[in-house]
Scaffold this active site. Structure first.
Site, mmCIF file in Angstrom:
data_model
loop_
_atom_site.group_PDB
_atom_site.id
_atom_site.type_symbol
_atom_site.label_atom_id
_atom_site.label_comp_id
_atom_site.label_asym_id
_atom_site.label_seq_id
_atom_site.Cartn_x
_atom_site.Cartn_y
_atom_site.Cartn_z
ATOM 1 N N ASP A 35 0.856 -1.189 0.000
ATOM 2 C CA ASP A 35 0.000 0.000 0.000
ATOM 3 C C ASP A 35 0.892 1.238 0.000
ATOM 4 O OD1 ASP A 35 -1.739 2.212 1.124
ATOM 5 O OD2 ASP A 35 -3.189 0.571 1.107
ATOM 6 N N ILE A 36 0.548 2.243 -0.791
ATOM 7 C CA ILE A 36 1.378 3.456 -0.851
ATOM 8 C C ILE A 36 1.198 4.347 0.372
ATOM 9 C CG2 ILE A 36 1.530 3.475 -3.373
ATOM 10 C CD1 ILE A 36 -0.552 5.784 -3.308
ATOM 11 N N ASN A 92 -12.892 -3.474 2.533
ATOM 12 C CA ASN A 92 -13.804 -2.342 2.675
ATOM 13 C C ASN A 92 -14.765 -2.379 1.491
ATOM 14 O OD1 ASN A 92 -12.458 -1.333 4.967
ATOM 15 N ND2 ASN A 92 -10.972 -0.285 3.676
ATOM 16 N N GLY A 98 -14.933 3.285 3.690
ATOM 17 C CA GLY A 98 -13.547 3.644 3.428
ATOM 18 C C GLY A 98 -12.974 3.117 2.129
ATOM 19 N N GLN A 99 -13.798 2.467 1.296
ATOM 20 C CA GLN A 99 -13.273 2.000 0.011
ATOM 21 C C GLN A 99 -13.043 3.202 -0.883
ATOM 22 O OE1 GLN A 99 -15.762 -0.788 -2.167
ATOM 23 N NE2 GLN A 99 -14.115 -1.317 -3.560
ATOM 24 N N HIS A 105 -10.392 -5.639 -3.268
ATOM 25 C CA HIS A 105 -9.044 -5.803 -2.726
ATOM 26 C C HIS A 105 -9.093 -6.079 -1.236
ATOM 27 C CE1 HIS A 105 -9.926 -1.464 -2.385
ATOM 28 N NE2 HIS A 105 -9.056 -1.417 -1.379
ATOM 29 N N HIS A 107 -6.922 -5.829 2.277
ATOM 30 C CA HIS A 107 -5.786 -5.239 2.976
ATOM 31 C C HIS A 107 -5.258 -6.290 3.940
ATOM 32 C CE1 HIS A 107 -6.767 -0.924 2.042
ATOM 33 N NE2 HIS A 107 -7.964 -1.458 1.863
#
Length: 119
Positions: A35-36, A92, A98-99, A105, A107
């Protein structure tokens, strides 16, 4: 059409190699990358290569690929050495949860204490 790459989807662009990502695992059906904006020392996203807007639509259309995402999330935890200390897999669904990228995907978070309940 569900499953087909979407031109405006960040994760579809990552799958296509058009946007760089730090890939940690790849299978025929999934891609896992860092994750960035990590929220824990280990924060890896595991995505299906096929485009589905969320986990529920992925599971309904391609349950075997949904299983692949979960299996790879577990393998990320092993590779990142957080399987024994504990980790969280989060999907999410919807902006209110919070998506922010509407491509299914998971997390994978670990490497620190993760309080419950989240959020």
């Amino acid at each position: 059409m569900a499953g087909e790459p979407q031109a405006d989807c960040l994760f579809c662009k990552i799958v296509a190699g058009e946007v760089p990502a730090t890939v940690v695992r790849e299978t025929g059906t999934t891609l896992a990358f860092r994750d960035i904006n990590p929220q824990a020392p280990t924060h890896v996203l595991v995505i299906p290569k096929a485009h589905y807007p969320d986990a529920a639509s992925l599971a309904a259309a391609e349950p075997s690929v949904a299983a692949d995402v979960l299996r790879e999330a577990g393998q990320v935890a092993v590779d990142e050495k957080v399987e024994e200390s504990g980790y969280r897999i989060i999907f999410n669904t919807g902006a209110g949860a919070g998506q922010t990228v509407f491509h299914a995907h998971a997390h994978v978070l670990g490497g620190r204490g993760l309080n419950w309940p989240p959020g």
